[in-house]
Design an enzyme around this catalytic site. Structure first.
Site, short mmCIF file in Angstrom:
data_model
loop_
_atom_site.label_atom_id
_atom_site.label_comp_id
_atom_site.label_asym_id
_atom_site.label_seq_id
_atom_site.Cartn_x
_atom_site.Cartn_y
_atom_site.Cartn_z
N HIS A 136 3.31 -11.85 -5.69
CA HIS A 136 2.20 -11.01 -5.24
C HIS A 136 1.70 -10.23 -6.46
CE1 HIS A 136 0.29 -7.57 -3.20
NE2 HIS A 136 0.22 -8.32 -2.14
N ASP A 213 11.36 -8.43 -4.75
CA ASP A 213 10.26 -7.92 -3.94
C ASP A 213 10.57 -8.28 -2.48
OD1 ASP A 213 6.65 -8.61 -3.87
OD2 ASP A 213 7.99 -7.67 -2.42
N GLN A 216 8.26 -8.81 2.41
CA GLN A 216 8.20 -9.71 3.56
C GLN A 216 9.59 -10.06 4.09
OE1 GLN A 216 5.47 -10.38 5.06
NE2 GLN A 216 3.95 -9.85 3.53
N LYS A 239 4.96 -2.63 6.99
CA LYS A 239 5.20 -4.03 7.37
C LYS A 239 6.38 -4.16 8.31
CE LYS A 239 3.39 -5.81 3.03
NZ LYS A 239 2.16 -6.51 3.41
N CYS A 377 -3.53 -11.74 -2.33
CA CYS A 377 -3.05 -11.12 -3.57
C CYS A 377 -2.08 -12.05 -4.31
CB CYS A 377 -2.38 -9.77 -3.32
SG CYS A 377 -3.48 -8.57 -2.61
C1 LIG Z 1 5.37 -10.13 -1.07
C2 LIG Z 1 4.56 -8.86 -1.14
N1 LIG Z 1 4.79 -8.00 -2.16
C3 LIG Z 1 4.12 -6.84 -2.27
C4 LIG Z 1 3.15 -6.49 -1.34
C5 LIG Z 1 2.42 -5.17 -1.52
O1 LIG Z 1 2.78 -4.32 -0.45
P1 LIG Z 1 1.98 -2.94 -0.33
O2 LIG Z 1 2.19 -2.24 -1.65
O3 LIG Z 1 2.63 -2.23 0.83
O4 LIG Z 1 0.56 -3.31 -0.08
C6 LIG Z 1 2.88 -7.36 -0.27
C7 LIG Z 1 1.81 -6.99 0.74
N2 LIG Z 1 1.16 -8.14 1.25
C8 LIG Z 1 -0.01 -8.13 1.87
C9 LIG Z 1 -0.83 -7.10 2.12
O5 LIG Z 1 -1.90 -7.62 2.82
N3 LIG Z 1 -1.76 -8.98 2.98
C10 LIG Z 1 -0.58 -9.32 2.40
O6 LIG Z 1 -0.10 -10.44 2.35
C11 LIG Z 1 3.59 -8.56 -0.16
O7 LIG Z 1 3.38 -9.42 0.86
#
Ligand SMILES: Cc1ncc(COP(=O)(O)O)c(CNc2co[nH]c2=O)c1O
Length: 419
Positions: A136, A213, A216, A239, A377
């Site tokens: 990501h 990371d 998910q 999430k 992303c």
């Molecule tokens: C694997 C992964 N890493 C990092 C992030 C970043 O998380 P955040 O800092 O809370 O935004 C996401 C968010 N993924 C997604 C956010 O919107 N669609 C997505 O797939 C993710 O899916």
């Protein structure tokens, strides 16, 4: 553990009874909403059960106050709730204690925190950071910028045709100049589940750190950072049934102890003099200014909810739905699915031949099916897949197979429309 009682769970999420299709320029339901909602965008953000909302409302109604410094009753009550949230998060992911749990805004900030503290002080010119093609942007761009600043090299481990990590390539790329190996636990685009304990071992064999990371992974399966032996591990509250505005960086205590602070100012200091300042103990050294107090209360309630349902049962439910979606989408010969069939997280990314993901997802939306379309992303990964975008359906503990049937019917309608 028994299968999930999805009907009972859905009672806790009023939003799932929403109808959509009306005026989207006015937030919330309106009289023109007439289509049932089928929410399949959980990898972007999950919904929030009543228990989490009620816990945060209770905080604001009964013990809202600033933390760490007040002597009065409300401040002490709020401080206990805020500090206990660190203990709760530590238990949830198998950390040794609150000293290893830093609250950030989100996973993205967790990566930036490590890049600005460990990266700027420890990463030397000529060293390298090994990451993967499926990362990501939250981690990939962070390491890219850091390596550019430090004169270090960034290396991307390749994926195979099935969307799995090429472990031989990883072993090739990690060498004695590797300072950090950073990989995603569950890909938000492919659904691939990476062998993060094995990857961490390989990093440690070469004297490198391992940063996983878990954005998910933590919401969808049991995670034990001690078993993985990761040096850093990050995830986001929004999430995992929690509120937005709070994320967690896990870090080994000895490591965090050595790092300089990330953001400075109030709350993270021990003593400030004109000549200089000293820092608070862990984890407070990394939490400058007024923290996300209500969000921490919400995170605790979200963890309580997930543990009540059971992470093993959630993991099984997710993979059942993902396999069902994979098999149903495979009925179409003009749908391309990304990632492995078996051993995948609760999401399926795909494309319908000749139809851009954005066009497909807006037709799905007409049928009340909420999916994500775009690059999620992971633009470099989409370049590897050879497509500009993909449509992604992602599931959680409150989804049912019937919702996947709605997805399939809507895809079929789109096929006829664009045929
Ligand atoms: C694997 C992964 N890493 C990092 C992030 C970043 O998380 P955040 O800092 O809370 O935004 C996401 C968010 N993924 C997604 C956010 O919107 N669609 C997505 O797939 C993710 O899916």
């Amino acid at each position: 553990s028994p299968a999930l009682d999805v009907d009972a769970i859905r009672e806790d999420f009023p939003i799932l009874d929403r109808k959509v299709g009306g005026d989207v320029t006015v937030p919330g339901p309106d009289e023109n909403d007439d289509t049932p909602l089928y929410y399949l965008d959980n990898a972007a953000t999950s919904h929030t059960p009543k228990q989490v909302v009620e816990a945060m409302t209770e905080f604001y109604y009964q013990y809202n106050s600033n933390v760490h410094r007040g002597i009065h009753s409300l401040s002490q009550e709020a401080s206990v709730a805020y500090e206990d949230a660190h203990d709760r998060a530590a238990e949830f992911v198998g950390a040794d204690g609150r000293e290893e749990i830093v609250f950030t805004k989100n996973t993205t900030e967790a990566f930036n925190l490590v890049a600005y503290t460990w990266g700027l002080t420890e990463l030397e010119p000529g060293e390298n950071v090994v990451t993967t093609q499926m990362e990501h942007h939250a981690s990939l761009v962070t390491w890219q910028q850091l390596c550019e600043k430090q004169g270090a090299e960034i290396r991307y481990v390749e994926i195979d045709d099935d969307g799995r990590l090429d472990m031989d390539d990883l072993r090739e790329k990690v060498d004695e100049d590797t300072a950090m190996v950073s990989t995603v636990h569950v890909s938000n685009t492919l659904g691939t589940i990476n062998p993060v304990a094995e990857i961490t071992d390989i990093a440690h064999e070469h004297g490198a750190l391992s940063f996983i990371d878990g954005a998910q992974a933590v919401p969808t399966r049991p995670v034990d950072v001690g078993e993985i032996d990761a040096d850093f591990y990050a995830f986001s509250g929004h999430k995992m049934l929690g509120p937005t505005g709070i994320g967690v960086l896990y870090g080994k205590e000895a490591l965090l102890e050595e790092l300089p602070p990330f953001l400075v100012g109030g709350a993270m200091i021990r003593r400030v003099e004109f000549e200089g300042s000293t820092w608070e103990d862990l984890p407070w050294k990394f939490e400058a200014g007024t923290p996300p107090i209500a969000e921490a209360v919400g995170l605790t309630a979200a963890i309580d909810y997930l543990e009540d349902v059971g992470m093993d049962a959630i993991e099984r439910h997710e993979s059942e739905l993902a396999e069902y979606a994979y098999d149903r989408l495979s009925e179409f010969d003009d749908v391309e699915i990304y990632g492995p069939r078996e051993e995948r997280g609760g999401l399926v990314g795909f494309n319908l031949e000749g139809v851009h993901a954005h066009d497909l997802s807006s037709i799905l939306d007409d049928h009340g099916v909420a999916v994500r379309a775009g690059d999620h992303c992971t633009q470099p990964l989409h370049d590897v897949l050879g497509v500009p975008a993909s449509t992604r359906a992602s599931f959680y503990l409150y989804n049912r197979k019937e919702e996947i049937d709605e997805l399939i019917d809507a895809v079929d309608t789109a096929r006829e429309l664009f045929a």
